[in-house]
Design a protein around this motif. Sequence first.
Motif, mmCIF file in Angstrom:
data_model
loop_
_atom_site.group_PDB
_atom_site.id
_atom_site.type_symbol
_atom_site.label_atom_id
_atom_site.label_comp_id
_atom_site.label_asym_id
_atom_site.label_seq_id
_atom_site.Cartn_x
_atom_site.Cartn_y
_atom_site.Cartn_z
ATOM 1 N N ALA A 332 0.846 -1.199 0.000
ATOM 2 C CA ALA A 332 0.000 0.000 0.000
ATOM 3 C C ALA A 332 0.882 1.250 0.000
ATOM 4 O O ALA A 332 2.012 1.226 0.485
ATOM 5 N N THR A 333 0.354 2.337 -0.544
ATOM 6 C CA THR A 333 1.104 3.598 -0.464
ATOM 7 C C THR A 333 0.306 4.548 0.442
ATOM 8 O O THR A 333 -0.921 4.497 0.482
ATOM 9 N N PHE A 334 1.023 5.365 1.177
ATOM 10 C CA PHE A 334 0.354 6.319 2.071
ATOM 11 C C PHE A 334 0.515 7.733 1.521
ATOM 12 O O PHE A 334 1.620 8.127 1.149
ATOM 13 N N ASP A 335 -0.577 8.490 1.513
ATOM 14 C CA ASP A 335 -0.473 9.941 1.347
ATOM 15 C C ASP A 335 -0.403 10.459 2.784
ATOM 16 O O ASP A 335 -1.416 10.582 3.478
ATOM 17 N N VAL A 336 0.837 10.706 3.244
ATOM 18 C CA VAL A 336 1.071 10.897 4.674
ATOM 19 C C VAL A 336 0.246 12.052 5.241
ATOM 20 O O VAL A 336 -0.405 11.916 6.284
ATOM 21 N N ASP A 337 0.231 13.199 4.542
ATOM 22 C CA ASP A 337 -0.519 14.349 5.076
ATOM 23 C C ASP A 337 -2.012 14.036 5.150
ATOM 24 O O ASP A 337 -2.696 14.411 6.101
ATOM 25 N N ALA A 338 -2.501 13.321 4.137
ATOM 26 C CA ALA A 338 -3.930 12.974 4.134
ATOM 27 C C ALA A 338 -4.250 12.035 5.290
ATOM 28 O O ALA A 338 -5.304 12.169 5.935
ATOM 29 N N ARG A 340 -2.799 11.966 8.166
ATOM 30 C CA ARG A 340 -2.795 12.731 9.430
ATOM 31 C C ARG A 340 -4.139 13.447 9.614
ATOM 32 O O ARG A 340 -4.729 13.425 10.693
ATOM 33 N N GLU A 341 -4.636 14.052 8.533
ATOM 34 C CA GLU A 341 -5.933 14.754 8.626
ATOM 35 C C GLU A 341 -7.038 13.762 8.960
ATOM 36 O O GLU A 341 -7.921 14.041 9.767
ATOM 37 N N ARG A 342 -6.983 12.598 8.328
ATOM 38 C CA ARG A 342 -8.007 11.566 8.569
ATOM 39 C C ARG A 342 -7.936 11.084 10.022
ATOM 40 O O ARG A 342 -8.965 10.918 10.690
ATOM 41 N N VAL A 343 -6.717 10.879 10.509
ATOM 42 C CA VAL A 343 -6.540 10.422 11.895
ATOM 43 C C VAL A 343 -7.101 11.477 12.854
ATOM 44 O O VAL A 343 -7.835 11.144 13.804
ATOM 45 N N LEU A 344 -6.811 12.730 12.592
ATOM 46 C CA LEU A 344 -7.309 13.786 13.496
ATOM 47 C C LEU A 344 -8.836 13.834 13.464
ATOM 48 O O LEU A 344 -9.489 14.004 14.508
ATOM 49 N N ALA A 345 -9.413 13.655 12.276
ATOM 50 C CA ALA A 345 -10.881 13.656 12.179
ATOM 51 C C ALA A 345 -11.466 12.465 12.940
ATOM 52 O O ALA A 345 -12.465 12.591 13.668
ATOM 53 N N ASP A 346 -10.820 11.297 12.806
ATOM 54 C CA ASP A 346 -11.320 10.097 13.498
ATOM 55 C C ASP A 346 -11.148 10.224 15.014
ATOM 56 O O ASP A 346 -11.995 9.763 15.786
ATOM 57 N N LEU A 347 -10.046 10.853 15.443
ATOM 58 C CA LEU A 347 -9.847 11.065 16.892
ATOM 59 C C LEU A 347 -10.923 11.993 17.436
ATOM 60 O O LEU A 347 -11.423 11.799 18.551
ATOM 61 N N ALA A 348 -11.312 12.988 16.626
ATOM 62 C CA ALA A 348 -12.386 13.903 17.052
ATOM 63 C C ALA A 348 -13.711 13.135 17.096
ATOM 64 O O ALA A 348 -14.488 13.263 18.044
ATOM 65 N N ARG A 349 -13.947 12.297 16.094
ATOM 66 C CA ARG A 349 -15.196 11.516 16.045
ATOM 67 C C ARG A 349 -15.340 10.629 17.275
ATOM 68 O O ARG A 349 -16.430 10.457 17.818
ATOM 69 N N GLU A 350 -14.223 10.092 17.748
ATOM 70 C CA GLU A 350 -14.254 9.201 18.914
ATOM 71 C C GLU A 350 -14.177 9.968 20.232
ATOM 72 O O GLU A 350 -14.100 9.359 21.299
ATOM 73 N N GLY A 351 -14.116 11.292 20.158
ATOM 74 C CA GLY A 351 -14.085 12.109 21.382
ATOM 75 C C GLY A 351 -12.738 12.088 22.089
ATOM 76 O O GLY A 351 -12.639 12.475 23.256
#
Length: 421
Positions: A332-338, A340-351
């Motif tokens: 798999a290839t990672f778009d690293v910046d993308a 990070r944004e996704r992780v931050l959004a998911d961390l917010a979703r989980e409170g």
Amino acid sequence: MIEDADIVVIGAGMSGLSFANWYRAKHPGARIVVLEAAAEPGGYCRTVAQDGFVWDYSGHFFHFKDPAIEAWLRERMPGQAVKTVEKQSFIRYAGRDIDFPFQKNIHQLPHAEFLECLVELYFRPSGDAPPRSFGEMLERRLGKAITAKFLRPYNEKLYATDLDTLDVDAMGRFFPHADIADIIANFRPGAKATSYNATFTYPEGGAVQYVNALLHDLPPGMVACDEPVVSIDLAAHTVTTPRRTIRFGHVISSAPLPALARMTGIAHDAAAFTSNKVLVWNLGFDRKGAAGVHWMYFPDRSLSFYRVGWYDNIFAGDRMSLYVELGAAHDATFDVDATRERVLADLAREGIVTTQRLISHHHVVLDPAYCHITQRSLAETARLRAELARQNVHSVGRYGGWTYCSIEDNLIETRALAAAI
Ligand SMILES: Cc1cc2nc3c(=O)[nH]c(=O)nc-3n(C[C@H](O)[C@H](O)[C@H](O)COP(=O)(O)OP(=O)(O)OC[C@H]3O[C@@H](n4cnc5c(N)ncnc54)[C@H](O)[C@@H]3O)c2cc1C
């Protein structure tokens, strides 16, 4: 000019460095050279200090079984505080936090799901022949509901593969087995307290303190960094790096086994060695988040990560310091910046992130991270290691043995090898 060494160690991670220590203690005059491809020693046990945060390459916590090994390491970590912590780990399941392991805490699920897990546990599929895969083993031991709700989605996010392709014993002793009696005994009021006393240790300066302990007794110059081994001539008994050729008595390699096979040119079944990779985000925030949790497992397939850990709850920091782990297929290839944004959004979703502001971040990709242990990989690993050992090339460590293990296992394995050579 060709140099001579009794021992050439490939890799200055926990396995390579521990072998150098054990062998040197037994043979003080031995000529030992440790060659490391990276710019610094430590392998996966490295630590990053950044903006006042201390982050490992991935959350590394320690459960030493052999007190002599732990004491040996601690003697070589002068001034380093090592904390023993009572583990607080949970599974985020459908908005609830269930104690780990899931299979022993199904009574904490919503009532209907608890009954479903219990009924499926009782009527779990049986069979005359032993289970053929890790996935089948889970259903046969714990039933379809426990497997479908947690064990399969969580482990498939982590391993990035179908559990039905993995060997029954793919996680070895790291899989928390439980039978019906264990599970039901854990329903008793107060049982949580007794099953909750598992502890781990962690050095204040991060996992790299154990690497520093292994460097403590080694003479300066023994470890050569930025010096990858590029080929091994099994007939001439030489290793070659971009800087030199060294004739060896023995090679101890902690490089991944398929890479070692390529270096030696030995015929091998490359397709037997598959693995996942793990992208780790280390995230530092301006203020504290949740207390009372060290790490949490996330089986929800719609979330990017499978596990999140809180370093600040180990040493009571006043700013939230997280590691977040994402599993992916090896290619798999990672778009690293993308991500990070996704992780931050998911961390917010989980409170997990509410009003905190991200002030520092670091990422690393561990590749390989978890080896896919299959019947094919087990057979090819055993065959290759035996064939190479006959030519004085010993493949050790988590990736040299293509296995699932802890750093203590790495030290125990290399201690036995040093005694045997
Ligand atoms: C996500 C994750 C979490 C983990 N958590 C824990 C934990 O909590 N507790 C625990 O005890 N263990 C944990 N582990 C396991 C632990 O990280 C390993 O057991 C240990 O670090 C492996 O050490 P090693 O020396 O065998 O391999 P590595 O750390 O991989 O070291 C091998 C070294 O060889 C070098 N190398 C490779 N090829 C060459 C070459 N051609 N020439 C020269 N050098 C080369 C590499 O650069 C590397 O430095 C975890 C592992 C992962 C992936």
